[in-house]
Enzyme design. Sequence first.
Site, PDB file in Angstrom:
ATOM      1  N   ASP A 153     -20.926 -35.246  14.038  1.00 22.23           N
ATOM      2  CA  ASP A 153     -20.320 -33.930  14.238  1.00 22.23           C
ATOM      3  C   ASP A 153     -20.919 -33.326  15.509  1.00 22.23           C
ATOM      4  OD1 ASP A 153     -22.859 -33.179  13.550  1.00 22.23           O
ATOM      5  OD2 ASP A 153     -22.299 -32.057  11.766  1.00 22.23           O
ATOM      6  N   SER A 154     -20.439 -32.142  15.898  1.00 19.33           N
ATOM      7  CA  SER A 154     -20.835 -31.591  17.193  1.00 19.33           C
ATOM      8  C   SER A 154     -22.089 -30.733  17.121  1.00 19.33           C
ATOM      9  CB  SER A 154     -19.703 -30.730  17.731  1.00 19.33           C
ATOM     10  OG  SER A 154     -19.557 -29.586  16.905  1.00 19.33           O
ATOM     11  N   ASP A 161     -15.478 -36.191   4.449  1.00 13.76           N
ATOM     12  CA  ASP A 161     -16.923 -36.353   4.315  1.00 13.76           C
ATOM     13  C   ASP A 161     -17.439 -35.196   3.489  1.00 13.76           C
ATOM     14  OD1 ASP A 161     -16.775 -34.323   6.659  1.00 13.76           O
ATOM     15  OD2 ASP A 161     -18.864 -34.309   6.064  1.00 13.76           O
ATOM     16  N   CYS A 172     -17.230 -49.159 -13.632  1.00 14.91           N
ATOM     17  CA  CYS A 172     -17.734 -49.024 -12.261  1.00 14.91           C
ATOM     18  C   CYS A 172     -18.495 -50.284 -11.844  1.00 14.91           C
ATOM     19  CB  CYS A 172     -18.634 -47.801 -12.157  1.00 14.91           C
ATOM     20  SG  CYS A 172     -19.359 -47.591 -10.519  1.00 14.91           S
ATOM     21  N   CYS A 181     -20.662 -50.626  -9.492  1.00 17.60           N
ATOM     22  CA  CYS A 181     -21.851 -50.357  -8.668  1.00 17.60           C
ATOM     23  C   CYS A 181     -23.122 -50.942  -9.306  1.00 17.60           C
ATOM     24  CB  CYS A 181     -22.005 -48.861  -8.402  1.00 17.60           C
ATOM     25  SG  CYS A 181     -22.960 -47.955  -9.627  1.00 17.60           S
ATOM     26  N   CYS A 228     -24.458 -49.030 -12.410  1.00 18.55           N
ATOM     27  CA  CYS A 228     -23.705 -49.212 -13.659  1.00 18.55           C
ATOM     28  C   CYS A 228     -23.803 -50.646 -14.178  1.00 18.55           C
ATOM     29  CB  CYS A 228     -22.248 -48.823 -13.460  1.00 18.55           C
ATOM     30  SG  CYS A 228     -22.042 -47.042 -13.211  1.00 18.55           S
ATOM     31  N   HIS A 253     -24.234 -44.694  -7.350  1.00 21.35           N
ATOM     32  CA  HIS A 253     -23.073 -44.537  -8.239  1.00 21.35           C
ATOM     33  C   HIS A 253     -22.101 -43.487  -7.712  1.00 21.35           C
ATOM     34  CE1 HIS A 253     -20.422 -44.033 -11.567  1.00 21.35           C
ATOM     35  NE2 HIS A 253     -20.642 -42.747 -11.464  1.00 21.35           N
TER      36      HIS A 253
HETATM   37 ZN   LIG Z   1     -21.455 -46.815 -10.976  1.00 24.73          ZN
END
Ligand SMILES: [Zn+2]
Length: 379
Positions: free
Chosen positions: A95-96, A268, A306, A308, A311, A337
């Site tokens: 970003d600026s 974002d 999930c 990830c 998980c 997660h």
């Molecule tokens: Zn997860």
Amino acid sequence: MNTTFSYECLQTCKQTKARAGIFHTPHGIVETPRFMPVGTLANVKTVTPAQLKDAGAQMVLSNTYHLHLQPGEKIVAGGGGLHKFMAWDGPILTDSGGFQVFSLSEMRKITEEGVTFRSPHDGQIIKLTPERSIEIQNTLGADVIMAFDECPPYEATRQEVEAATDRTYRWLERCITAHQRPDQALFGIVQGGIYLDLRSKAAVDLTKLNLPGYAIGGVSVGEPPELMTKIVQATAPLLPANKPRYLMGVGTYREIARAIAAGVDLFDCVIPTRWARHGTAMVKGDRWNLKNAQFREDFSPLDESCPCYACQNFSRAYISHLVRSQEILAYTLLSIHNITELIRFTQRIRQAIFQGTFATEFAHWLNESESESQSEEII
Ligand SMILES: [Zn+2]
């Protein structure tokens, strides 16, 4: 200039303005719509780049204001530029610094030239101008850099917002002149506060400058969520169809789904990592506080569906124990997660756009009124 950047629209939604595409950058592609994790100080807090990649991150964001203060852009350049310094070989956006200067800094003074403020680190007076912001971002070396803009607060009067929007345009012209690196894409930012006519005018004016991408800024600054949706719906369709569109600082399920329906591609937000540090997991649209008694002896994963690392390997009881003990691993697992969860949310929407099911499959998020859900209050 900017031949290394392009946006390819692969599919548009028939019921909404949503689109699925690919944003090409010198450090790889971003499959849009996509959530981008925030690595304020050239790191996503408590998460390694390898973990970030496993979470599905493609482009990550870093903050010019924070990196300028610490360690300083010269040190980042000395370390081989932002990609090498933080060991992230994918696309990066900086970003600026404008948003932080306007929202965090005390004792700031705004003139046509730029903004003067006192460094929170050592009290030193720092002047940030459009030219200086671009110079710093050129030195840092991200793929996408942002124009230096004036972001007025939600309480600002129409007159103040109009003046800030006009100034943002003049600053953008100075940013374009100052920009030195063709391997970096400079995005312009549409301001205009809550005034839809100012937003429209800014979008039309910016489009004429033929930039490689456009952002909608100055939202999520205290306005009611319904108003933000209106702003995004009025602005996004005015931006060129052949360029990526980025909604700055927005990261709840509902806001993301609605912005995608308006034609936005990139997002974002610090929410996934900030909530993780508060011991909070994002699970299927809800917020879970892992300190709650119900999780103490719950040996199932956060979310069985999930993929990830958290998980796949750990139980709610274990993560609850770590949170209660304030162990750093708790924040790492919850960050992994939560980031995975929000990126998967945008990936699922992308898939639904391809299959023509976005408007029905995500109707819950697109149609639900604010009062029906309390699950996404920002902490
Ligand atoms: Zn997860």
